[in-house]
Design an enzyme around this catalytic site. Structure first.
Site, mmCIF file in Angstrom:
data_model
loop_
_atom_site.group_PDB
_atom_site.id
_atom_site.type_symbol
_atom_site.label_atom_id
_atom_site.label_comp_id
_atom_site.label_asym_id
_atom_site.label_seq_id
_atom_site.Cartn_x
_atom_site.Cartn_y
_atom_site.Cartn_z
ATOM 1 N N CYS A 16 28.606 -52.379 5.499
ATOM 2 C CA CYS A 16 28.805 -53.036 4.210
ATOM 3 C C CYS A 16 28.467 -52.055 3.083
ATOM 4 O O CYS A 16 27.436 -51.400 3.154
ATOM 5 C CB CYS A 16 27.887 -54.262 4.128
ATOM 6 S SG CYS A 16 27.811 -54.998 2.488
ATOM 7 N N PRO A 17 29.278 -51.918 2.057
ATOM 8 C CA PRO A 17 30.459 -52.727 1.739
ATOM 9 C C PRO A 17 31.788 -52.087 2.135
ATOM 10 O O PRO A 17 32.843 -52.574 1.739
ATOM 11 C CB PRO A 17 30.374 -52.817 0.218
ATOM 12 C CG PRO A 17 29.830 -51.464 -0.185
ATOM 13 C CD PRO A 17 28.909 -51.040 0.929
#
Lengths: 78, 122
Positions: A16-17
């Protein structure tokens, strides 16, 4: 489910992200009606990509799992 | 989801707490990817984050440098706004900030708060 993707995005090993960012870029790049296959093993990826697809008003065709890897098929509908 | 949602991120933490500097940029960039209008407002010590040359100095663990994260955010369309009073508090001038960061006043922040669908503070 026998859906053949038009393109595959490999997000294995990304955290993430990044899977969300890359999925958005690929969705921008494909044509309406095409199906994008996203492969990811970040535990946050499935929920994040579902959220992204909802906000972009695109369509999740199928989600399947193999061990830690999630495979998400997204259809570009608009 | 016809009207675009707006999220305002308020950054009051400065470069003296580098671990608190990444999140607003990452979240705002993600918001932009989700077709959400994203603004980061830098207030009090937070203004030091967008002072020229500062983001280049911050890199934590396996993360990219803060400069890369800032650039990614502005490329995605995230708006950066700096509180004028805070710059005065810290003795900084308008020219001390990266070009993407716009110096604005208190009324602008109040407007942004009223117009936002959600606000997150760091």
């Amino acid at each position: 489910m026998k859906v053949k993707p038009d393109r595959t995005l490999d997000c294995l090993g990304l955290y993430c992200p990044e899977p969300v960012f890359r999925t958005r870029m690929e969705l921008d790049d494909i044509r309406i009606g095409e199906i994008l296959e996203v492969l990811a093993d970040d535990p946050a990826a499935e929920a994040d990509i579902r959220s992204l697809v909802k906000h972009l008003e695109q369509e999740i065709v199928n989600v399947s799992k193999d061990g830690n890897t999630v495979r998400i098929l997204i259809k570009k509908v608009k | 989801m016809s009207q675009k949602k707006r999220i305002l991120y308020v950054q009051t933490s400065g470069v003296d707490t580098p671990e608190r500097t990444y999140a607003p940029f990452v979240l705002a960039t993600t918001a932009a990817m989700m077709n959400i209008d994203a603004t980061i407002y830098f207030l009090i010590k937070g203004v030091t984050v967008v002072k020229k040359g500062e983001a280049e100095k911050i890199k934590l663990g396996s993360f990219p440098s803060l400069k890369e994260v800032v650039d990614q955010a502005t490329r995605a369309g995230v708006k950066l706004q700096v509180c004028e009073q805070s710059t005065q508090l810290l003795g900084l001038s308008r020219g001390d900030f990266i070009p993407e960061a716009k110096v604005v006043g208190a009324a602008t922040l109040n407007d942004l708060v009223l117009d936002a669908d959600a606000i997150l503070c760091f």
